[in-house]
Design a protein around this motif. Structure first.
Motif, short mmCIF file in Angstrom:
data_model
loop_
_atom_site.label_atom_id
_atom_site.label_comp_id
_atom_site.label_asym_id
_atom_site.label_seq_id
_atom_site.Cartn_x
_atom_site.Cartn_y
_atom_site.Cartn_z
N GLY A 158 3.43 10.89 3.29
CA GLY A 158 3.25 9.70 2.48
C GLY A 158 3.92 8.50 3.13
O GLY A 158 4.77 8.66 4.01
N ALA A 159 3.54 7.32 2.69
CA ALA A 159 4.12 6.09 3.27
C ALA A 159 3.91 4.94 2.32
O ALA A 159 2.92 4.89 1.58
CB ALA A 159 3.48 5.78 4.63
N THR A 160 4.84 3.97 2.35
CA THR A 160 4.68 2.70 1.66
C THR A 160 4.72 1.61 2.73
O THR A 160 5.64 1.58 3.56
CB THR A 160 5.78 2.47 0.62
OG1 THR A 160 5.72 3.54 -0.33
CG2 THR A 160 5.60 1.15 -0.10
N LEU A 161 3.72 0.73 2.68
CA LEU A 161 3.52 -0.26 3.74
C LEU A 161 3.30 -1.63 3.12
O LEU A 161 2.82 -1.75 1.99
CB LEU A 161 2.26 0.09 4.54
CG LEU A 161 2.07 1.52 4.95
CD1 LEU A 161 0.65 1.78 5.38
CD2 LEU A 161 3.05 1.88 6.04
N PHE A 162 3.60 -2.67 3.90
CA PHE A 162 3.18 -4.03 3.57
C PHE A 162 2.24 -4.45 4.68
O PHE A 162 2.60 -4.37 5.87
CB PHE A 162 4.36 -4.98 3.45
CG PHE A 162 3.94 -6.35 3.00
CD1 PHE A 162 3.51 -6.56 1.70
CD2 PHE A 162 3.96 -7.42 3.88
CE1 PHE A 162 3.09 -7.82 1.28
CE2 PHE A 162 3.56 -8.68 3.47
CZ PHE A 162 3.13 -8.89 2.16
N ILE A 163 1.05 -4.87 4.32
CA ILE A 163 0.00 -5.20 5.31
C ILE A 163 -0.49 -6.62 5.07
O ILE A 163 -0.79 -7.00 3.94
CB ILE A 163 -1.19 -4.22 5.18
CG1 ILE A 163 -0.70 -2.77 5.30
CG2 ILE A 163 -2.24 -4.54 6.24
CD1 ILE A 163 -1.76 -1.73 4.98
N VAL A 164 -0.58 -7.37 6.14
CA VAL A 164 -1.13 -8.73 6.10
C VAL A 164 -2.34 -8.76 7.01
O VAL A 164 -2.28 -8.34 8.16
CB VAL A 164 -0.08 -9.76 6.54
CG1 VAL A 164 -0.70 -11.16 6.57
CG2 VAL A 164 1.14 -9.73 5.66
N PHE B 1 7.73 0.59 5.04
CA PHE B 1 8.96 0.56 4.25
C PHE B 1 9.59 1.92 4.09
O PHE B 1 10.81 2.07 4.13
CB PHE B 1 8.69 -0.01 2.84
CG PHE B 1 8.58 -1.48 2.80
CD1 PHE B 1 9.68 -2.29 2.97
CD2 PHE B 1 7.35 -2.08 2.60
CE1 PHE B 1 9.58 -3.66 2.93
CE2 PHE B 1 7.22 -3.45 2.56
CZ PHE B 1 8.34 -4.24 2.73
N ASN B 2 8.76 2.92 3.84
CA ASN B 2 9.30 4.29 3.76
C ASN B 2 8.20 5.28 4.09
O ASN B 2 7.03 4.94 4.15
CB ASN B 2 9.95 4.58 2.39
CG ASN B 2 9.00 4.50 1.24
OD1 ASN B 2 7.90 5.05 1.28
ND2 ASN B 2 9.39 3.81 0.18
N GLY B 3 8.62 6.51 4.35
CA GLY B 3 7.69 7.54 4.76
C GLY B 3 7.41 7.46 6.24
O GLY B 3 8.24 7.00 7.03
N VAL C 42 0.84 -1.19 0.00
CA VAL C 42 0.00 0.00 0.00
C VAL C 42 0.88 1.24 0.00
O VAL C 42 1.83 1.33 0.77
CB VAL C 42 -0.93 0.01 1.24
CG1 VAL C 42 -1.73 1.31 1.31
CG2 VAL C 42 -1.86 -1.20 1.22
N THR C 43 0.53 2.19 -0.86
CA THR C 43 1.20 3.49 -0.88
C THR C 43 0.18 4.57 -0.59
O THR C 43 -0.84 4.67 -1.29
CB THR C 43 1.86 3.75 -2.26
OG1 THR C 43 2.79 2.70 -2.52
CG2 THR C 43 2.58 5.08 -2.26
N TYR C 44 0.43 5.35 0.46
CA TYR C 44 -0.43 6.48 0.81
C TYR C 44 0.20 7.75 0.28
O TYR C 44 1.41 7.97 0.42
CB TYR C 44 -0.57 6.61 2.33
CG TYR C 44 -1.39 5.54 3.00
CD1 TYR C 44 -2.57 5.07 2.44
CD2 TYR C 44 -0.99 5.01 4.21
CE1 TYR C 44 -3.32 4.09 3.07
CE2 TYR C 44 -1.74 4.03 4.85
CZ TYR C 44 -2.91 3.59 4.28
OH TYR C 44 -3.65 2.62 4.90
N SER C 45 -0.62 8.61 -0.31
CA SER C 45 -0.13 9.90 -0.82
C SER C 45 0.21 10.82 0.36
O SER C 45 -0.33 10.65 1.46
CB SER C 45 -1.20 10.55 -1.68
OG SER C 45 -2.33 10.90 -0.90
N PRO C 46 1.10 11.80 0.13
CA PRO C 46 1.33 12.81 1.17
C PRO C 46 0.01 13.47 1.54
O PRO C 46 -0.82 13.77 0.67
CB PRO C 46 2.29 13.79 0.51
CG PRO C 46 3.01 12.97 -0.51
CD PRO C 46 1.97 12.00 -1.03
#
Length: 109
Positions: free
Chosen positions: A102-108, A64-66, A43-47
């Motif tokens: 913003g952020a990049t995530l891995f979600i389970v 992962f980032n943000g 998942v990538t969230y916008s700023p």
């Protein structure tokens, strides 16, 4: 979570067509795979993103980032930065996500 009847596999996340989900502010891009009863998402969230709903679903979430803020119904806020994760059970603690940068995530879940 119980993972059953899922053979070994490799997922090329960049090859999965993203779906776009509007937030109260900003948007989210999800690349989603279903593995039996388990859903995995990049998942990538916008700023400036702010979820348009609270969530009571359980997750394991890795940033992962943000930077991601997890706001809970009781007023607590936790901030995740790269290489940090959180885990919460189904129906345990309703939460809502937002991010300034913003952020990049891995979600389970």
């Amino acid at each position: 979570m119980q993972i059953q009847d899922v053979p070994f596999g490799i997922t090329q996340w960049q090859e999965i067509e993203p779906t776009v989900h509007a937030g109260e502010i900003g948007g989210a891009s999800w690349c989603t795979c279903q593995f039996g009863e388990v859903r995995g998402r990049m998942v990538t969230y916008s700023p400036g993103y702010k979820a348009d709903h609270g969530c009571s679903k359980g997750h394991i979430l890795l940033c992962f980032n943000g930077e991601l803020h997890a706001e809970f119904a009781n007023g607590r806020v936790f901030v995740l930065q790269p290489d940090m994760s959180y885990q919460v059970a189904d129906l345990a603690e309703p939460h809502r996500s937002y991010t300034d940068v913003g952020a990049t995530l891995f979600i389970v879940d």
